[in-house]
Scaffold this active site. Structure first.
Site, PDB file in Angstrom:
ATOM      1  N   ASP A  12       0.993  -1.247   0.092  1.00  0.00           N
ATOM      2  CA  ASP A  12      -0.042  -0.107  -0.073  1.00  0.00           C
ATOM      3  C   ASP A  12       0.660   1.317   0.149  1.00  0.00           C
ATOM      4  O   ASP A  12       0.271   2.333   0.653  1.00  0.00           O
ATOM      5  CB  ASP A  12      -0.984   0.106   1.199  1.00  0.00           C
ATOM      6  CG  ASP A  12      -1.756  -1.165   1.252  1.00  0.00           C
ATOM      7  OD1 ASP A  12      -2.049  -1.703   0.057  1.00  0.00           O
ATOM      8  OD2 ASP A  12      -2.246  -1.667   2.186  1.00  0.00           O
ATOM      9  N   GLY A  39      -4.465  -4.302  -3.309  1.00  0.00           N
ATOM     10  CA  GLY A  39      -5.820  -3.306  -3.769  1.00  0.00           C
ATOM     11  C   GLY A  39      -4.822  -2.102  -4.192  1.00  0.00           C
ATOM     12  O   GLY A  39      -3.958  -1.652  -3.478  1.00  0.00           O
ATOM     13  N   THR A  41      -4.698   1.692  -6.347  1.00  0.00           N
ATOM     14  CA  THR A  41      -5.627   2.804  -6.408  1.00  0.00           C
ATOM     15  C   THR A  41      -4.774   3.745  -7.557  1.00  0.00           C
ATOM     16  O   THR A  41      -3.651   4.085  -7.188  1.00  0.00           O
ATOM     17  CB  THR A  41      -5.764   3.543  -5.313  1.00  0.00           C
ATOM     18  OG1 THR A  41      -6.059   2.750  -4.182  1.00  0.00           O
ATOM     19  CG2 THR A  41      -7.095   4.618  -5.327  1.00  0.00           C
ATOM     20  N   THR A 127      -5.897 -11.711   3.721  1.00  0.00           N
ATOM     21  CA  THR A 127      -7.047 -10.969   2.845  1.00  0.00           C
ATOM     22  C   THR A 127      -7.873 -12.113   2.536  1.00  0.00           C
ATOM     23  O   THR A 127      -8.936 -11.929   2.087  1.00  0.00           O
ATOM     24  CB  THR A 127      -6.344 -10.453   1.509  1.00  0.00           C
ATOM     25  OG1 THR A 127      -5.742 -11.631   0.793  1.00  0.00           O
ATOM     26  CG2 THR A 127      -5.258  -9.472   1.822  1.00  0.00           C
ATOM     27  N   GLN A 223       2.088  -5.921  -3.276  1.00  0.00           N
ATOM     28  CA  GLN A 223       2.564  -6.047  -1.803  1.00  0.00           C
ATOM     29  C   GLN A 223       3.885  -5.514  -1.580  1.00  0.00           C
ATOM     30  O   GLN A 223       4.071  -4.266  -2.245  1.00  0.00           O
ATOM     31  CB  GLN A 223       2.621  -7.638  -1.555  1.00  0.00           C
ATOM     32  CG  GLN A 223       1.386  -8.373  -1.098  1.00  0.00           C
ATOM     33  CD  GLN A 223       0.777  -8.800  -2.548  1.00  0.00           C
ATOM     34  OE1 GLN A 223       1.411  -9.505  -3.112  1.00  0.00           O
ATOM     35  NE2 GLN A 223      -0.521  -8.706  -2.940  1.00  0.00           N
ATOM     36  N   THR A 238       3.361 -12.443   2.656  1.00  0.00           N
ATOM     37  CA  THR A 238       2.560 -13.139   1.911  1.00  0.00           C
ATOM     38  C   THR A 238       3.303 -14.316   1.234  1.00  0.00           C
ATOM     39  O   THR A 238       4.363 -14.735   1.596  1.00  0.00           O
ATOM     40  CB  THR A 238       1.898 -12.245   0.734  1.00  0.00           C
ATOM     41  OG1 THR A 238       0.925 -12.796  -0.110  1.00  0.00           O
ATOM     42  CG2 THR A 238       2.994 -11.625  -0.195  1.00  0.00           C
ATOM     43  N   GLY A 301     -10.954  -3.127   3.592  1.00  0.00           N
ATOM     44  CA  GLY A 301     -11.485  -1.951   4.253  1.00  0.00           C
ATOM     45  C   GLY A 301     -10.891  -2.006   5.677  1.00  0.00           C
ATOM     46  O   GLY A 301     -11.354  -0.996   6.617  1.00  0.00           O
ATOM     47  N   PRO A 303      -8.575  -0.797   8.783  1.00  0.00           N
ATOM     48  CA  PRO A 303      -7.910   0.317   9.170  1.00  0.00           C
ATOM     49  C   PRO A 303      -6.392  -0.202   9.153  1.00  0.00           C
ATOM     50  O   PRO A 303      -6.173  -1.223   9.399  1.00  0.00           O
ATOM     51  CB  PRO A 303      -8.280   0.736  10.631  1.00  0.00           C
ATOM     52  CG  PRO A 303      -9.217  -0.259  10.990  1.00  0.00           C
ATOM     53  CD  PRO A 303      -9.619  -1.170  10.011  1.00  0.00           C
ATOM     54  N   ARG A 304      -5.509   0.494   8.498  1.00  0.00           N
ATOM     55  CA  ARG A 304      -3.961   0.147   8.327  1.00  0.00           C
ATOM     56  C   ARG A 304      -3.563   0.791   9.705  1.00  0.00           C
ATOM     57  O   ARG A 304      -3.711   1.818  10.381  1.00  0.00           O
ATOM     58  CB  ARG A 304      -3.296   0.833   7.329  1.00  0.00           C
ATOM     59  CG  ARG A 304      -4.128   0.183   5.835  1.00  0.00           C
ATOM     60  CD  ARG A 304      -3.507   0.982   4.743  1.00  0.00           C
ATOM     61  NE  ARG A 304      -3.739   0.421   3.483  1.00  0.00           N
ATOM     62  CZ  ARG A 304      -3.994   1.461   2.440  1.00  0.00           C
ATOM     63  NH1 ARG A 304      -3.983   2.499   2.296  1.00  0.00           N
ATOM     64  NH2 ARG A 304      -4.580   0.785   1.439  1.00  0.00           N
TER      65      ARG A 304
HETATM   66  P1  GDP Z   1      -0.637   0.228  -3.617  1.00  0.00           P
HETATM   67  O1  GDP Z   1      -1.147  -0.949  -3.172  1.00  0.00           O
HETATM   68  O2  GDP Z   1       0.669   0.277  -3.304  1.00  0.00           O
HETATM   69  O3  GDP Z   1      -0.927   0.627  -5.007  1.00  0.00           O
HETATM   70  O4  GDP Z   1      -1.297   1.380  -2.728  1.00  0.00           O
HETATM   71  P2  GDP Z   1      -2.871   1.679  -2.402  1.00  0.00           P
HETATM   72  O5  GDP Z   1      -3.658   2.123  -3.426  1.00  0.00           O
HETATM   73  O6  GDP Z   1      -3.355   0.434  -1.609  1.00  0.00           O
HETATM   74  O7  GDP Z   1      -2.717   2.927  -1.252  1.00  0.00           O
HETATM   75  C1  GDP Z   1      -2.214   3.917  -1.519  1.00  0.00           C
HETATM   76  C2  GDP Z   1      -3.268   5.116  -1.145  1.00  0.00           C
HETATM   77  O8  GDP Z   1      -2.455   6.481  -1.221  1.00  0.00           O
HETATM   78  C3  GDP Z   1      -4.312   5.219  -2.584  1.00  0.00           C
HETATM   79  O9  GDP Z   1      -5.323   5.683  -1.853  1.00  0.00           O
HETATM   80  C4  GDP Z   1      -3.651   6.579  -3.345  1.00  0.00           C
HETATM   81  O10 GDP Z   1      -4.711   7.118  -4.085  1.00  0.00           O
HETATM   82  C5  GDP Z   1      -2.994   7.320  -2.216  1.00  0.00           C
HETATM   83  N1  GDP Z   1      -1.738   8.050  -2.633  1.00  0.00           N
HETATM   84  C6  GDP Z   1      -0.753   7.581  -3.545  1.00  0.00           C
HETATM   85  N2  GDP Z   1       0.288   8.449  -3.698  1.00  0.00           N
HETATM   86  C7  GDP Z   1      -0.301   9.419  -2.870  1.00  0.00           C
HETATM   87  C8  GDP Z   1       0.528  10.913  -2.151  1.00  0.00           C
HETATM   88  O11 GDP Z   1       1.506  11.024  -2.563  1.00  0.00           O
HETATM   89  N3  GDP Z   1      -0.370  11.399  -1.388  1.00  0.00           N
HETATM   90  C9  GDP Z   1      -1.494  11.048  -0.750  1.00  0.00           C
HETATM   91  N4  GDP Z   1      -2.197  12.125  -0.105  1.00  0.00           N
HETATM   92  N5  GDP Z   1      -2.166  10.079  -1.255  1.00  0.00           N
HETATM   93  C10 GDP Z   1      -1.304   9.472  -2.201  1.00  0.00           C
HETATM   94  P1  IMO Z   2      -0.773  -4.221  -2.195  1.00  0.00           P
HETATM   95  O1  IMO Z   2      -0.400  -4.966  -3.646  1.00  0.00           O
HETATM   96  C1  IMO Z   2      -0.950  -4.629   2.167  1.00  0.00           C
HETATM   97  C2  IMO Z   2      -1.021  -8.951   3.618  1.00  0.00           C
HETATM   98  C3  IMO Z   2      -2.122  -8.987   4.502  1.00  0.00           C
HETATM   99  C4  IMO Z   2      -1.557 -10.060   5.516  1.00  0.00           C
HETATM  100  C5  IMO Z   2      -0.317 -10.890   4.706  1.00  0.00           C
HETATM  101  C6  IMO Z   2      -0.497 -12.224   3.978  1.00  0.00           C
HETATM  102  O2  IMO Z   2      -2.196  -3.411  -2.361  1.00  0.00           O
HETATM  103  O3  IMO Z   2       0.243  -3.491  -1.517  1.00  0.00           O
HETATM  104  P2  IMO Z   2      -2.215 -12.751   2.021  1.00  0.00           P
HETATM  105  O4  IMO Z   2      -3.738 -12.621   1.758  1.00  0.00           O
HETATM  106  O5  IMO Z   2      -1.301 -12.202   1.000  1.00  0.00           O
HETATM  107  O6  IMO Z   2      -2.065 -14.206   2.101  1.00  0.00           O
HETATM  108  O7  IMO Z   2      -1.977 -11.903   3.206  1.00  0.00           O
HETATM  109  O8  IMO Z   2       0.055  -9.720   3.569  1.00  0.00           O
HETATM  110  N1  IMO Z   2      -1.214  -8.120   2.302  1.00  0.00           N
HETATM  111  C7  IMO Z   2      -1.228  -6.821   1.974  1.00  0.00           C
HETATM  112  N2  IMO Z   2      -0.909  -5.785   2.981  1.00  0.00           N
HETATM  113  N3  IMO Z   2      -1.105  -4.542   0.851  1.00  0.00           N
HETATM  114  C8  IMO Z   2      -1.277  -5.605   0.102  1.00  0.00           C
HETATM  115  O9  IMO Z   2      -1.341  -5.585  -1.308  1.00  0.00           O
HETATM  116  C9  IMO Z   2      -1.300  -6.782   0.530  1.00  0.00           C
HETATM  117  N4  IMO Z   2      -1.420  -8.119   0.209  1.00  0.00           N
HETATM  118  C10 IMO Z   2      -1.518  -8.997   1.176  1.00  0.00           C
HETATM  119  O10 IMO Z   2      -2.807  -8.169   5.040  1.00  0.00           O
HETATM  120  O11 IMO Z   2      -0.877  -9.486   6.507  1.00  0.00           O
HETATM  121 MG    MG Z   3      -2.929  -1.730  -1.855  1.00  0.00          MG
END
Ligand code: GDP
Ligand code: IMO
Ligand code: MG
Length: 426
Positions: A12, A39, A41, A127, A223, A238, A301, A303-304
């Protein structure tokens, strides 16, 4: 230049935003590991797109987007994701599935759910998308691959080997539903139809053509390094290899095709699920980061968990992830902070020992406390700044110190979720 986008923390980090940006200049985008546990975005043209398995490069027309051999696919989830994208008007004609990708069967998700609900100690907080059990079967050589769906004789032969064993485990170890061969056949028929428009049987030719015509390839990781099965906070990880090296095994290309590895890291750290987290903040500062940064999981969903930037794990990520530069995201979240902390070492509360290298035995992490360096905040809205030189002095000081400590350049600074809110530093 062929680039890999790697999460440098616990996922994330904003990988999808960076992948989407870099995809502009790529011809071929390959997601190399993981499944719909991800997940991702992307915010573009005031619209938010969420991806799980489909490469974030799909938003550009005319690009080839591969779901690579190192991935695992949950068919129903894939079907749903495609439907949503098509409904949103996205052209998915460039999407291709490598027939070597593995399939998540209903018994994989059932086992994942069972393990998570019954585990007392040692729960991972997965997940529940069947990721671990699918990779387990792949490694045990009893998994199903996408190509098996189109060769019924081979499928029948495989099921004669797999099913008796699988059913015995499902029934006697887990007390879960068992399957007849007919049931699996009928599921496989359904999956064959779902994947049919996208399966690329001549993937070798497509990859060769791209290689020999010097097309730009972008490898998309999911991840993050600290969730890597070999290098992460095992067993709280993971079941695949998000590190840069994962792109060499999970894409269809070898390591020689990789020129750069960009590690995406937030200016702080988040984690979902269980496992150690030395810089975790369980106080109001952690809550403030979560609220300003909207730190809630895209897939579940949840909370991180939030904490200060951990330069000890980050330095480790630079090494094992093979990072050549860093994309630092979400620094705008600190716009209102008086001060910002960065953990540069761990102190063992039992012995006073200082660790400047990441200790890989996670069971001692509960005895570690962070040693912080403190930076003055910039107390200014930086979300509209487009050039590095226009950033406040305190922001630049903070970024320079990170570069000095990590011994790798910061190539991209992200100051907001939108495509436009990005500063290319080098
Ligand atoms: P990913 O899994 O690594 O692709 O990241 P996620 O999508 O799970 O979470 C990153 C969140 O931060 C998303 O809601 C993005 O839209 C948001 N985001 C990405 N870069 C920035 C940034 O520089 N600033 C802010 N405020 N939000 C960001
Ligand atoms: P993105 O690509 C954050 C975490 C899960 C759990 C561990 C194992 O959006 O960064 P799994 O379902 O993979 O067997 O779960 O890994 N996890 C993630 N945490 N972002 C992810 O993907 C994740 N994919 C798995 O929360 O701790
Ligand atoms: Mg993500």
């Amino acid at each position: 230049m062929n680039k890999v986008v790697v999460g440098a923390q616990w996922g994330d980090e904003g990988k999808a935003k960076i992948t989407d940006l870099l995809a502009q200049d790529a011809d071929l985008i390959i997601r190399y590991q993981g499944g719909c546990n991800a997940g991702h975005t992307v915010v573009a043209h005031n619209k938010t797109f969420k991806f799980h398995l489909i490469p974030s490069g799909i938003l550009y027309k005319g690009k080839i987007c591969f779901i690579g051999p190192g991935t695992v696919i949950l068919p129903e989830y894939f079907e749903e994701e495609i439907k949503i994208l098509i409904k949103d008007g996205i052209d998915v004609s460039g999407l291709k599935i490598n027939p070597l990708a593995s399939i998540t069967m209903p018994y994989h998700t059932a086992i994942d759910g069972y393990s998570e609900s019954t585990a007392q100690k040692g729960k991972i907080g997965t997940t529940k998308k069947g990721i671990g059990p699918t990779y387990t079967d792949k490694m045990a050589r009893i998994g199903l691959k996408v190509q098996d769906l189109y060769s019924l004789d081979a499928l029948s032969e495989k099921l004669d080997i797999i099913l008796p064993l699988k059913n015995k485990i499902l029934k006697e170890v887990y007390g879960l539903k068992t399957y007849t061969k007919e049931e699996i056949f009928s599921l496989c028929k359904k999956y064959a139809d779902i994947f049919k428009p996208y399966v690329c049987f001549d993937w070798q030719k497509v990859l060769e053509d791209a290689k020999y015509t010097n097309k730009a390839v972008l490898f998309e990781g999911a991840q993050g390094v600290m969730l890597d099965i070999d290098y992460g906070t095992y067993p709280f990880v993971t079941s695949s290899n998000p590190i840069g090296g994962g792109a060499a095994t999970g894409s269809g290309y070898g390591p020689i095709m990789i020129d750069e590895v960009i590690g995406v890291a937030k200016a702080y750290v988040t984690r979902v699920g269980e496992g150690p987290f030395v810089t975790e903040l369980t106080d109001e500062t952690g809550d403030k980061i979560r609220e300003i940064g909207h730190e809630y999981g895209v897939t579940t969903g949840r909370p991180r968990r939030c904490g200060w930037f951990d330069a000890v794990t980050m330095k480790y990520a630079v090494l094992v992830g093979g990072l050549t530069s860093i994309a630092l995201t979400k620094i705008d979240v600190f716009d209102e902070f008086d001060e910002i902390k960065v953990c540069t070492a761990y102190k063992d509360t039992r012995t006073g020992e200082i660790y400047t290298s990441y200790p890989t035995d996670v069971f001692i992490h509960k005895y570690l406390e962070p040693v912080y360096e403190t930076f003055k905040g910039w107390k200014q809205d930086i979300t509209a700044i487009k050039e590095y030189s226009k950033l406040p002095e305190n922001t630049k000081k903070y970024l320079s110190r990170l570069e000095e400590f990590l011994e790798v350049p910061i190539s991209i600074v992200s100051v907001g979720p939108d495509r436009e809110q990005t500063i290319f530093k080098i």
